[in-house]
Scaffold this motif. Structure first.
Motif, mmCIF file in Angstrom:
data_model
loop_
_atom_site.group_PDB
_atom_site.id
_atom_site.type_symbol
_atom_site.label_atom_id
_atom_site.label_comp_id
_atom_site.label_asym_id
_atom_site.label_seq_id
_atom_site.Cartn_x
_atom_site.Cartn_y
_atom_site.Cartn_z
ATOM 1 N N UNK A 13 18.027 7.564 -4.211
ATOM 2 C CA UNK A 13 16.578 7.015 -4.090
ATOM 3 C C UNK A 13 16.082 8.421 -3.353
ATOM 4 N N UNK A 14 16.406 8.816 -2.403
ATOM 5 C CA UNK A 14 15.807 9.880 -1.489
ATOM 6 C C UNK A 14 15.809 11.052 -2.351
ATOM 7 N N UNK A 60 11.841 12.392 -2.842
ATOM 8 C CA UNK A 60 11.556 13.575 -1.939
ATOM 9 C C UNK A 60 10.972 14.726 -2.873
ATOM 10 N N UNK A 93 10.178 3.633 -0.329
ATOM 11 C CA UNK A 93 9.338 3.976 -1.649
ATOM 12 C C UNK A 93 8.684 5.301 -1.606
#
Lengths: 664, 128, 262
Positions: free
Chosen positions: B89-90, B94, B126
């Motif tokens: 997710x990062x 990002x 998020x």
């Protein structure tokens, strides 16, 4: 000056791939005293041994250095070759250039250099070797089997068959072990009791076998051929030789709420009890934790009803001392505690049970008389979920279960699932598995039958959580093949708990100085070639104490252990290792340090007369080593502050010579 | 960055070793968001191990993980799938303009009782 | 007993009762909760990623201040507790993380890993003792069936937090019993309420919370007790009708604090 021959082994490519063997034999040729040096593909082969014999004869060698594998592997081989060539077998030194060199290095130059150094050290040590002669000790022709499960029973029967006396020590009131708790056995579905109880009776009736039930090994001394063992026969408060096993006391005892361990606490027994109908010996035992008479002197019902007069509240533990030539460990296994797996609700719901509990629930002699009923409400379960690998195959880092595969669960789960479908076709049965592991004769066929003929639903995936809600157990699981999360309302859940060695094994291993692995399974002398011997001479392994095993494998290993014991007991004398401690009495100051550190009790102190320089006679206290008991561990040589203690074949000056050669 | 670099970075950042996975599926069996995800915890572990990160970056699943750590707690091999999902997710958020959550979206959902804790946590999860 | 106190932002606004009841109860029990002078929001969630450093600085600063004061750092909010404890653990076990953190901190803020992070429940269990709390109960919670809800933040990851058994916790049940109440057994007590996913997918949060509150209801509970404002919000929104309260509210009430004034 010695005339030394050096023999460098290639071990095929095991050594030669990382060590330049030619360079090693060339380099060692220049060492002092070395008159011959060569290398060969397999030094342990007949041709290799012939090469050694020939060189001894041709060059008049007085000692030989073999640069090869670990001495654990082939020291005996090369000592025999030396003896055949007319050398004293203790004039052989082995430089381990395989396990401690070629296998751990990748760089040829470095490996070669290290092999040369190791060879040089062996040459330096050999210069100081002296011929040694092994002694002889007699063999006590009696064996001890610790543990009275199927492993111990089978080993005892086989040893007794060969005509030797054998004692079984069992900590429970009856022999029979885990197998006596099982219902049917895979893959043939024989009734466990039907094939086990005849063996139990046979053991009891065999005149060569003595059964010490409700007994434990208290201490072990001595050594191979001559073990001194103390057995604690726990007070059962019933005279074993008078009790007829009629069972009247077990019916009349007023204490009715004792959890029945034979049925894993799923029902109760009395404070005086016989574990099960076919128990051997079939005598009653009084449980001192629950008996009112023993606790507060108020009752005495059992003594009043016993027509034989066998009840004896005054009975105390009895210590029996016995000599044995060999000891067989057959301490078996236990399912692990499931406290760390509460996601499966074992502790919060009575309807989540272990596979062993399931055995009791389907056994005719069990708490439900063999009817499959839920522990919570006694209702017949219509949907059963079996969960495999509960606590098996867990990473050590996860800190919950065991790293190993428990081996027996896939098969007994297939058996249990199949039997449910056979007896109760209206019951839906799911088995959640990670892998189904069924190596073994007729094993995979058996598992396939469960799925194909009996309609057991095998689902690939693990169960994540079991939530008891009202009467149902909500099972949340992965169905990895369908790619979905399953939610099943089950009536009963059976957890295939990992198995671990019996808790009595660890203290026993300490008494026997037998080694264990990190899981507390006993270690074999060699995992492939000596699977039923422990590394401690005279101690043998039978059954699940060595690793998870099913019944066929256990029985096979039990027989193998018996064969090894028979081979030992058949000898009248054993040759003993001459590499034992010896004391220089003139230097000994009588401090007792060596006596304290000796793990085998081989050292004692004696008062001895010595002629002093001024011609007077003085009485001095000095150490004395029993060479038959000494195992040559060397602990005393390090503890000795005056330098009086030394180890034959590994003398301090020899070790120093090796170190000097390495540091040169 | 090429495929292997992305994989190595995702694994390094997660602090886990997906090779320890024995593919038992207990993580997905235990996941409370399972039905809301199309890529499930065990698939994250497997795909990250194999370097198939692209489909995971595009998947809505990375926003459905609750970081409840049940999979981490129950994994018999100590694989820690939630940390792998977090790392993926990062990797996604990002990227420039890839913030999943905007202040406007919060305003639309927020009511009088909504605790600050929900807002700060959601932004941490998020948005970068 | 003096301890440092990290209330957290939600306890200053939406979860005022969680905070004030904790303070009132602590006073009765002889615990001095000394609020840190300059605490900042913990961020609500601990990011496990190794390269996330800046987001953990506020926690490290709180740990450092508590260290300078030489007292344990106590939190009442599950989330603050979880973030502080995981940050402390990362600092102590990951030297690379610790050295990166040090580069951000002012010299007088330096942290040396000497702070003990405690949840108030832990403090009550281990330092005060539930048996001592029971002695001070004036309004026992008679006849109330309470479902203790742990969620995730109090329990996981258990090898870092170590507050309780992650699958079979008991600290809140023991507290409830000490206060004279009845704790019901139920299995969803350590499952997730949906948490922050509320802002991404309100339906998912609702589904999760409904599953939890209906399990509590099925177990016969009259109310759910929690230590987390977000859990309480989600459970209230799920609409099962079962009231959710903070554990400090029960504690304050049982100890006879004037809770309605709060």
């Amino acid at each position: 000056m010695q005339r030394i021959g050096v023999f460098v082994c290639w071990c095929g490519s095991n050594i030669a791939a990382t060590v330049d063997v030619e360079a090693v034999s060339q380099a060692l040729k220049d060492e002092p005293g070395v008159v011959f040096s060569t290398n060969y593909q397999y030094m342990c082969s007949q041709a290799g041994q012939d090469l050694i014999k020939q060189a001894v004869a041709e060059h008049g060698l007085t000692g030989i250095v073999i640069c090869s594998c670990s001495p654990r592997m082939h020291e005996t081989t090369f000592r025999r070759a030396a003896a055949a060539a007319g050398l004293n077998p203790y004039m052989v030194e082995i430089a381990n250039i395989r396990e401690q060199c070629s296998w751990v290095h990748k760089d040829i130059a470095l490996g070669t250099q290290k092999a040369i150094v190791l060879g040089r050290a062996a040459v330096a040590k050999l210069h100081l070797n002296a011929p040694l002669t092994p002694g002889e000790t007699p063999v006590t022709k009696r064996a001890l089997v610790i543990g009275g499960g199927i492993a111990g029973i089978q080993t005892a029967l086989d040893i007794a068959d060969a005509g030797f006396k054998v004692d079984i020590v069992e900590k429970k009131p009856t022999i029979g072990g885990k197998m006596s708790q099982l219902d049917k056995t895979f893959p043939t579905l024989d009734c466990a009791a039907c094939i086990l109880t005849p063996k139990m009776v046979e053991a009891a009736q065999n005149e060569n076998i003595t059964i010490y039930s409700y007994s434990e090994v208290e201490s072990v001394g001595g050594f191979v051929g001559n073990f001194d063992v103390t057995i604690r026969k726990k007070a059962r408060y019933v005279n074993e030789s008078i009790c007829t096993g009629c069972g009247l006391c077990t019916e009349k005892c007023p204490v009715k709420n004792v959890p029945n361990e034979f049925n894993l606490g799923m029902d109760s027994r009395r404070a005086v009890y016989i574990p099960f109908a076919q128990a051997v010996p079939k005598v009653a035992t009084i449980d001192p934790d629950y008996c009112n008479m023993l606790k507060n002197g108020k009752c005495g019902v059992c003594a009043r009803v016993c027509t034989a007069g066998a009840i004896d509240y005054k009975q105390t533990d009895e210590l029996i001392e016995q000599k044995y030539g060999a000891i067989v460990v057959a301490t078996g296994y236990e399912p692990i505690k499931l406290d760390k797996f509460d996601e499966f609700a074992y502790n919060s719901s009575p309807d989540v049970i272990t596979s062993l509990e399931f055995e009791r629930l389907t056994n005719a002699a069990g708490p439900t008389s063999g009817k499959l009923l839920r522990p919570s409400d006694g209702k017949h379960p219509h949907r059963i979920v079996f969960v495999q690998c509960v606590g098996s195959r867990c990473a050590a880092a996860a800190g919950k279960g065991k790293e190993y595969c428990s081996k027996i669960c896939c098969m007994y789960t297939a058996k249990q699932a199949m039997l449910v479908r056979d007896k109760y076709p209206d019951t839906e049965v799911y088995v959640f598995y990670i892998d189904v592991r069924t190596p073994g004769k007729n094993f995979d066929e058996f598992y396939r039958r469960a799925a194909e003929e009996y309609g057991v639903k095998y689902v690939k995936g693990m169960v994540g959580k079991i939530s008891p809600q009202g009467e149902v157990l909500k099972v949340q699981a992965s169905d990895l093949i369908a790619g979905r999360q399953l939610h099943i309302d089950a009536d009963l859940v059976v957890l295939a708990a990992a198995i671990e060695p019996d808790r009595s094994a660890r203290p026993l291993a300490t008494m026997l100085t037998a080694s264990m692995d990190t899981n507390d399974f006993f270690t074999e002398a060699h995992p492939k070639l000596r699977p039923v011997e422990s590394p401690t001479a005279g101690v043998f392994l039978s059954g699940a104490c060595q690793g998870p095993k099913d019944i066929p494998e256990t029985v096979a290993q039990a027989g193998a252990a018996a064969a090894k014991v028979i081979g030992l007991l058949a000898k009248d004398k054993l040759t003993s290792n001459p590499c034992v401690a010896s004391v220089d009495e003139l230097m000994c100051n009588g401090c007792s340090s060596c006596e304290r550190v000796c793990p085998y009790g081989a050292i004692s102190y004696v008062n001895k007369e010595f002629r002093m320089p001024d011609r007077t006679v003085a009485l001095r206290r000095v150490a004395s080593v029993n060479p038959a008991v000494c195992q040559g561990c060397g602990a005393c040589t390090v503890a000795c502050m005056s330098g009086a203690m030394d180890l034959r074949g590994f003398e301090a000056k020899q070790i120093i010579a090796e170190v000097d050669a390495i540091c040169k | 960055m090429n495929r292997d670099n992305v994989r190595d970075e995702v694994i390094r950042r997660s602090g886990t070793d997906p090779r320890k996975c024995m593919k038992c599926g207990k993580c997905s069996a235990t996941c409370p968001s399972y039905d809301e995800m199309e890529g499930h915890p065990h698939e994250f572990v497997y795909m990250v191990e194999n370097g198939d990160i692209e489909p995971l970056l595009a998947s809505e699943s990375i926003y459905r993980c609750l970081t409840c750590m049940a999979c981490v707690e129950r994994c018999p091999r100590g694989v820690e799938p939630a940390k792998i999902v977090e790392s993926v997710r990062l990797e996604a958020i990002r990227k420039k303009g890839a913030n999943r959550l905007t202040p406007e979206a919060v305003a639309a959902v927020a009511d009088e009782e909504l605790p600050q804790q929900a807002v700060v946590t959601a932004f941490r999860k998020y948005a970068k | 007993m003096y301890v440092s106190y990290f209330p957290g932002c939600t306890l200053k606004t939406k979860a005022v009762r969680l905070d004030r009841c904790a303070r009132k109860s602590a006073e009765i029990l002889g615990i001095e909760l000394q609020e840190l002078d300059s605490w900042q929001c913990c961020g609500g969630a601990f990011t496990s990623a190794a390269d996330e450093v800046a987001t953990k600085l506020s926690s490290v600063r709180a740990l450092a201040e508590a260290e300078r004061l030489g007292r344990p750092l106590v939190s009442v909010c599950s989330a603050c507790y979880n973030v502080l404890k995981q940050t402390d653990h990362a600092f102590k076990t990951d030297p690379e993380f610790a050295s990166k953190v040090r580069r951000y901190l002012a010299p007088d803020e330096c942290y040396n890993g000497g702070t003990e992070v405690l949840h108030l429940l832990e403090l009550l269990r281990d330092k005060v003792g539930f048996e001592n709390i029971a002695k001070k109960v004036v309004n026992p919670l008679k006849g109330v069936k309470i479902a203790a809800y742990y969620g995730c933040m109090l329990l996981r990851p258990s090898d870092v937090l170590g507050l309780d058994d992650p699958e079979n916790p008991s600290v809140m049940e023991e507290l409830i019993r000490a206060l004279g109440g009845e704790a019901v057994g139920w299995s969803q007590r350590n499952e997730c309420c949906g948490g922050y996913v509320l802002l991404e997918s309100p339906e998912l949060a609702k589904k999760r919370s409904l599953e939890i509150s209906s399990d509590a209801a099925a177990a016969g509970a009259d109310m759910i007790v929690t230590a987390c404002p977000l859990c309480r919000y989600n459970l209230d929104k799920a609409g099962s009708g079962l009231p959710t309260v903070y554990f400090t509210e029960l504690l304050a009430k049982a100890l006879g604090a004037e809770v309605d004034e709060i």
